[in-house]
Design an enzyme around this catalytic site. Structure first.
Site, PDB file in Angstrom:
ATOM      1  N   GLY A  15       0.754  -1.156  -0.002  1.00 40.32           N
ATOM      2  CA  GLY A  15      -0.118   0.031  -0.052  1.00 40.32           C
ATOM      3  C   GLY A  15       0.894   1.354   0.078  1.00 40.32           C
ATOM      4  O   GLY A  15       1.687   1.299   0.575  1.00 40.32           O
ATOM      5  N   VAL A  27      16.995   8.433  -0.507  1.00 36.61           N
ATOM      6  CA  VAL A  27      17.651   7.205  -0.879  1.00 36.61           C
ATOM      7  C   VAL A  27      18.696   7.846  -2.041  1.00 36.61           C
ATOM      8  O   VAL A  27      19.710   7.575  -2.142  1.00 36.61           O
ATOM      9  CB  VAL A  27      16.691   6.305  -1.199  1.00 36.61           C
ATOM     10  N   ARG A  76       0.970  -5.046  -6.187  1.00 36.72           N
ATOM     11  CA  ARG A  76       1.111  -6.214  -5.170  1.00 36.72           C
ATOM     12  C   ARG A  76       1.291  -7.358  -6.393  1.00 36.72           C
ATOM     13  O   ARG A  76       0.922  -7.034  -7.287  1.00 36.72           O
ATOM     14  CB  ARG A  76      -0.062  -6.577  -4.479  1.00 36.72           C
ATOM     15  N   ASP A 107       5.787  -5.411   6.061  1.00 40.34           N
ATOM     16  CA  ASP A 107       6.389  -6.697   6.130  1.00 40.34           C
ATOM     17  C   ASP A 107       6.261  -7.614   5.095  1.00 40.34           C
ATOM     18  O   ASP A 107       7.224  -8.523   4.785  1.00 40.34           O
ATOM     19  CB  ASP A 107       5.313  -7.472   7.291  1.00 40.34           C
ATOM     20  N   GLY A 108       5.191  -7.789   4.058  1.00 40.21           N
ATOM     21  CA  GLY A 108       5.258  -8.478   3.012  1.00 40.21           C
ATOM     22  C   GLY A 108       6.366  -8.146   1.974  1.00 40.21           C
ATOM     23  O   GLY A 108       7.110  -9.165   1.632  1.00 40.21           O
ATOM     24  N   THR A 129       3.945   2.275   5.509  1.00 40.57           N
ATOM     25  CA  THR A 129       2.443   1.812   5.925  1.00 40.57           C
ATOM     26  C   THR A 129       1.909   2.944   6.701  1.00 40.57           C
ATOM     27  O   THR A 129       2.638   3.306   7.753  1.00 40.57           O
ATOM     28  CB  THR A 129       2.526   0.476   6.429  1.00 40.57           C
ATOM     29  N   ASP A 131      -0.528   2.130   8.744  1.00 42.43           N
ATOM     30  CA  ASP A 131      -1.136   1.279   9.801  1.00 42.43           C
ATOM     31  C   ASP A 131      -0.307   1.402  10.983  1.00 42.43           C
ATOM     32  O   ASP A 131      -0.736   0.984  12.187  1.00 42.43           O
ATOM     33  CB  ASP A 131      -1.349   0.052   9.354  1.00 42.43           C
ATOM     34  N   ASP A 133       1.822  -0.794  11.764  1.00 37.49           N
ATOM     35  CA  ASP A 133       1.885  -2.237  12.204  1.00 37.49           C
ATOM     36  C   ASP A 133       2.873  -2.972  11.890  1.00 37.49           C
ATOM     37  O   ASP A 133       2.991  -4.242  11.846  1.00 37.49           O
ATOM     38  CB  ASP A 133       0.535  -2.756  11.776  1.00 37.49           C
ATOM     39  N   GLY A 174      -7.145   0.442   8.907  1.00 35.13           N
ATOM     40  CA  GLY A 174      -6.415  -0.401   9.774  1.00 35.13           C
ATOM     41  C   GLY A 174      -6.942  -1.814   9.740  1.00 35.13           C
ATOM     42  O   GLY A 174      -7.792  -2.159  10.468  1.00 35.13           O
ATOM     43  N   ARG A 175      -6.432  -2.711   8.839  1.00 34.20           N
ATOM     44  CA  ARG A 175      -7.146  -3.764   8.561  1.00 34.20           C
ATOM     45  C   ARG A 175      -6.972  -5.068   9.638  1.00 34.20           C
ATOM     46  O   ARG A 175      -7.634  -5.755  10.277  1.00 34.20           O
ATOM     47  CB  ARG A 175      -6.830  -4.547   7.294  1.00 34.20           C
ATOM     48  N   GLY A 189     -11.299  12.852  20.879  1.00 33.74           N
ATOM     49  CA  GLY A 189     -12.436  12.908  21.954  1.00 33.74           C
ATOM     50  C   GLY A 189     -13.429  12.142  21.901  1.00 33.74           C
ATOM     51  O   GLY A 189     -14.554  12.480  21.981  1.00 33.74           O
ATOM     52  N   ALA A 190     -13.170  10.815  21.320  1.00 35.97           N
ATOM     53  CA  ALA A 190     -14.305   9.851  20.929  1.00 35.97           C
ATOM     54  C   ALA A 190     -15.016   9.344  22.298  1.00 35.97           C
ATOM     55  O   ALA A 190     -14.282   9.234  23.056  1.00 35.97           O
ATOM     56  CB  ALA A 190     -13.831   8.850  20.030  1.00 35.97           C
ATOM     57  N   LYS A 218     -25.004  14.999  26.688  1.00 30.49           N
ATOM     58  CA  LYS A 218     -24.062  15.341  25.650  1.00 30.49           C
ATOM     59  C   LYS A 218     -25.029  15.368  24.233  1.00 30.49           C
ATOM     60  O   LYS A 218     -25.801  14.517  24.266  1.00 30.49           O
ATOM     61  CB  LYS A 218     -23.010  14.153  25.738  1.00 30.49           C
ATOM     62  N   GLN A 256      -7.468   8.657   3.810  1.00 31.38           N
ATOM     63  CA  GLN A 256      -6.433   8.714   4.737  1.00 31.38           C
ATOM     64  C   GLN A 256      -5.266   8.276   4.013  1.00 31.38           C
ATOM     65  O   GLN A 256      -3.966   8.302   4.888  1.00 31.38           O
ATOM     66  CB  GLN A 256      -6.981   7.486   5.892  1.00 31.38           C
ATOM     67  N   ARG A 257      -5.287   7.740   3.026  1.00 30.10           N
ATOM     68  CA  ARG A 257      -3.665   6.954   2.632  1.00 30.10           C
ATOM     69  C   ARG A 257      -3.200   8.274   1.567  1.00 30.10           C
ATOM     70  O   ARG A 257      -1.922   8.038   1.322  1.00 30.10           O
ATOM     71  CB  ARG A 257      -4.025   5.889   1.762  1.00 30.10           C
TER      72      ARG A 257
HETATM   73  P1  ADP Z   1       2.917  -4.750   2.760  1.00 23.82           P
HETATM   74  O1  ADP Z   1       4.437  -4.707   2.205  1.00 23.82           O
HETATM   75  O2  ADP Z   1       2.558  -3.560   2.962  1.00 23.82           O
HETATM   76  O3  ADP Z   1       3.063  -5.743   3.890  1.00 23.82           O
HETATM   77  P2  ADP Z   1       2.064  -7.005   1.001  1.00 23.82           P
HETATM   78  O4  ADP Z   1       1.835  -7.884   2.132  1.00 23.82           O
HETATM   79  O5  ADP Z   1       0.998  -6.951   0.025  1.00 23.82           O
HETATM   80  O6  ADP Z   1       2.279  -5.628   1.537  1.00 23.82           O
HETATM   81  O7  ADP Z   1       3.084  -7.249   0.310  1.00 23.82           O
HETATM   82  C1  ADP Z   1       3.528  -6.513  -0.851  1.00 23.82           C
HETATM   83  C2  ADP Z   1       4.224  -7.570  -1.684  1.00 23.82           C
HETATM   84  O8  ADP Z   1       5.328  -7.952  -1.302  1.00 23.82           O
HETATM   85  C3  ADP Z   1       3.476  -8.582  -2.317  1.00 23.82           C
HETATM   86  O9  ADP Z   1       2.574  -8.292  -3.271  1.00 23.82           O
HETATM   87  C4  ADP Z   1       4.629  -9.393  -2.749  1.00 23.82           C
HETATM   88  O10 ADP Z   1       4.938  -8.959  -4.186  1.00 23.82           O
HETATM   89  C5  ADP Z   1       5.792  -9.246  -1.599  1.00 23.82           C
HETATM   90  N1  ADP Z   1       5.711 -10.330  -0.731  1.00 23.82           N
HETATM   91  C6  ADP Z   1       4.758 -10.602   0.204  1.00 23.82           C
HETATM   92  N2  ADP Z   1       4.973 -11.381   0.814  1.00 23.82           N
HETATM   93  C7  ADP Z   1       6.008 -12.284   0.388  1.00 23.82           C
HETATM   94  C8  ADP Z   1       6.668 -13.552   0.726  1.00 23.82           C
HETATM   95  N3  ADP Z   1       6.568 -14.189   1.707  1.00 23.82           N
HETATM   96  N4  ADP Z   1       7.991 -13.759  -0.225  1.00 23.82           N
HETATM   97  C9  ADP Z   1       8.113 -12.987  -1.183  1.00 23.82           C
HETATM   98  N5  ADP Z   1       7.328 -11.831  -1.427  1.00 23.82           N
HETATM   99  C10 ADP Z   1       6.333 -11.521  -0.886  1.00 23.82           C
HETATM  100  O1  F6P Z   2      -1.897   0.716   3.818  1.00 26.12           O
HETATM  101  C1  F6P Z   2      -2.604   0.058   4.693  1.00 26.12           C
HETATM  102  C2  F6P Z   2      -4.164  -0.241   4.617  1.00 26.12           C
HETATM  103  O2  F6P Z   2      -4.795   1.173   4.410  1.00 26.12           O
HETATM  104  C3  F6P Z   2      -4.893  -1.192   5.620  1.00 26.12           C
HETATM  105  O3  F6P Z   2      -5.438  -0.177   6.471  1.00 26.12           O
HETATM  106  C4  F6P Z   2      -5.967  -1.765   4.718  1.00 26.12           C
HETATM  107  O4  F6P Z   2      -6.563  -2.681   4.978  1.00 26.12           O
HETATM  108  C5  F6P Z   2      -5.160  -1.743   3.363  1.00 26.12           C
HETATM  109  O5  F6P Z   2      -4.006  -1.050   3.373  1.00 26.12           O
HETATM  110  C6  F6P Z   2      -5.977  -1.811   2.098  1.00 26.12           C
HETATM  111  O6  F6P Z   2      -5.302  -1.691   1.054  1.00 26.12           O
HETATM  112  P1  F6P Z   2      -5.843  -2.175  -0.461  1.00 26.12           P
HETATM  113  O7  F6P Z   2      -7.113  -1.787  -0.530  1.00 26.12           O
HETATM  114  O8  F6P Z   2      -4.750  -1.391  -1.141  1.00 26.12           O
HETATM  115  O9  F6P Z   2      -5.716  -3.760  -0.371  1.00 26.12           O
END
Ligand code: ADP
Ligand code: F6P
Length: 322
Positions: A15, A27, A76, A107-108, A129, A131, A133, A174-175, A189-190, A218, A256-257
């Protein structure tokens, strides 16, 4: 400077997040300062596989620091999880003379970076990100902009909600993580803050809270609901039926993004981007740049991915009390 690193690539993956452009710029400019060539890679790992690779000049990253999204584009690419695809990507890097890559994502994306490192391409990850997270870091690129965008939007909804004496359920992104909901819940102030990590699905508690607040005078009742819980529209319908108080749901979604990054996001993304280029040029690989306990640091990707983080208990308890 290591003599082995002559050319580095930079890509954004997963994302998009405001501040990614500041990171790309840093960079590129820091690598150029080290007399290392820079190649931009479009559309994440998909673009790498499609060889959407171009020589980046200093001027190519001019006038982007203030822009939302990512000028490189993002995508992706599920097949990047496959061994032979990763092998092919490493070969493409070698073909284009790319010795190392900075991957800006979550992380992905780090898993993809790890795979490239295994195939001989030096890689450094940057946390991108909204999020927040990513366990290894206290800061992620885009979070600050996202919470400020959401906070402004929620203030506006709250005005109309108070005028009409309604309840508003506002769903923020925030999935899997409730950090945006927690920060905005406190900052706006929710009356109720619902986080995927904490929510017990006891709607009666919310109903009772609304009725009590109304009795106390309120005029509004603001519920911040995280995307990970979702179902805000049906929740609004049930709560309205139970309380007799008009209740509306607003889902903030992608607004938000996007948008121009805050000063904080531009600043942190710039320093982290430069840090990534510095350690890549110095020959490090398979690392992720983090901001931890007030310092910029780098961790091994595997170590970073094994870390966990949770909603701070004290902050959560305070959010429920005030
Ligand atoms: P994020 O990087 O925000 O966590 P994703 O989980 O969608 O988002 O991962 C982004 C991209 O990273 C994926 O579309 C894929 O190309 C790569 N990726 C995710 N998981 C793996 C994995 N286990 N091994 C290799 N590449 C990955
Ligand atoms: O960037 C993080 C995030 O906004 C999450 O909160 C949400 O679940 C996800 O991305 C949705 O991303 P997409 O709609 O691009 O799969």
């Amino acid at each position: 400077m290591s003599s082995e690193i002559r050319t580095i690539g930079v890509l954004t993956s997963g994302g998009d997040a405001p501040g990614m452009n500041a990171a790309i710029r840093a960079v590129a400019r820091e690598a150029m300062y080290h007399k290392v060539k820079v190649k931009g890679i479009k559309r994440g790992y998909r673009g790498l596989l499609n060889e959407e690779i171009f020589d980046m000049r200093s001027v190519d990253v001019s006038n982007i620091i203030q822009r939302g999204g990512t000028v490189l584009g993002t995508a992706r690419c599920t097949e990047f999880k496959e061994e032979e695809v990763q092998q092919k990507a490493a070969e493409i890097c070698r073909k284009h003379g790319i010795d190392g890559i900075v991957v800006i994502g979550g992380d992905g994306s780090y898993r993809g970076a790890q795979a490239l490192a295994r195939h001989g391409i030096n890689t450094i990850g940057l946390p991108g990100t909204i999020d927040l997270d990513i366990a290894c870091t206290d800061y992620t690129i885009g979070f600050d902009t996202a919470i400020n965008t959401a906070m402004d939007a929620i203030d506006k909804v709250k005005d109309t909600s108070s005028s009409h004496e309604r309840c508003s359920i506002i769903e923020v992104m925030g999935r899997h993580a409730g950090y945006i909901a927690l920060w905005c819940g406190i900052a706006n102030g929710a009356e109720d803050i619902l986080l995927p990590e904490k929510y017990d699905y006891d709607e009666q508690k919310i109903v009772d809270h609304m009725v009590l607040n109304r009795r106390l005078g309120k005029k509004h009742h603001l519920i911040i609901n995280a995307e990970g819980i979702g179902h805000s529209t049906s929740m609004a319908r049930r709560i309205e039926a139970a309380t007799g108080i008009e209740t509306r749901a607003t889902i903030l979604g992608y607004m938000q993004r996007g948008g121009s990054p805050t000063c904080t996001d531009r600043y942190y993304a710039s320093i982290m981007g430069a840090y990534a280029a510095d350690i890549l040029v110095a020959g490090k690989s398979n690392r992720v740049i983090c901001y931890k306990d007030g310092k910029f640091v780098d961790y091994d990707i595997e170590e970073a991915l094994s870390m966990t983080k949770s909603i701070p208990e004290y902050v959560y308890n305070v959010s429920q009390r005030i």
